[in-house]
Design a protein around this motif. Sequence first.
Motif: not given
Length: 248
Positions: A101-105
């Motif tokens: 999970r990174t950058g809202g994804t």
Amino acid sequence: MRRTTLAALCLAAATTVGLTGCLPGQDTADDKPKGPFAGLTGGEIADRAVKATTGASSLRMAGEVPDEESGGTIRFDVAVNTEGECAGTFGTGEGKADLIRTGGTLYMRYDEAFLRAQAEGEPEAETDAVVDMMAGKWTKMAATGSDAEAMAEFCDLDRLLGDADDVKSDATRGRTTTVDGTPAIVLHEKDGKERYTLYVATEGEPYLLRLDTKSAGAGDSLVFSDYGKPVPAKKPGGEILDLDELAG
């Protein structure tokens, strides 16, 4: 994914219960303990460990928790931080999944065994189609979407450990040992029929290194490491299936 969601909930519950399932009390050991944390009771050491652990900017958790729905065990190894990023793996006796999970994804990659287990009872043709499309491939969805909500919350360290900072532990001191080479002291706690063994670092910050839980003949363990280290949460390379787009 049914068991993927359950894995997050079980992990959060196992961690939180292990850290907060204690009642106020007094150490039954020597009134003035010697050695590491000299002069501190087991409860005082446990309270320091909880404070240090919940104050960490990032950490890694690995271990096993029971899957009440299937009666099996969920295995995991995940790094998570206070920025809402995480990276790691979940697995059962029926395959495994990778998670980032990174950058809202939220990115997930499932192996064939995992996908077939999730599709148990579905028509064979539909299952084969899902496996052909998704097995071994990275997928993505918005971390704020309903399908990703449970996993996305698990990837927030503040939420995961947020209820563990009001402890007034009744832990008793045990022996000294090492956990993966790190010197530690063993603490013992109980809450009803639950029995907890905590391993706390005796050098540097008093981080929680391991938590063993036993109840009714069953047991599970959580290992904590990589405190303060960067979480390897980067967008996967190559083709990525957009599940939100496919669902739209």
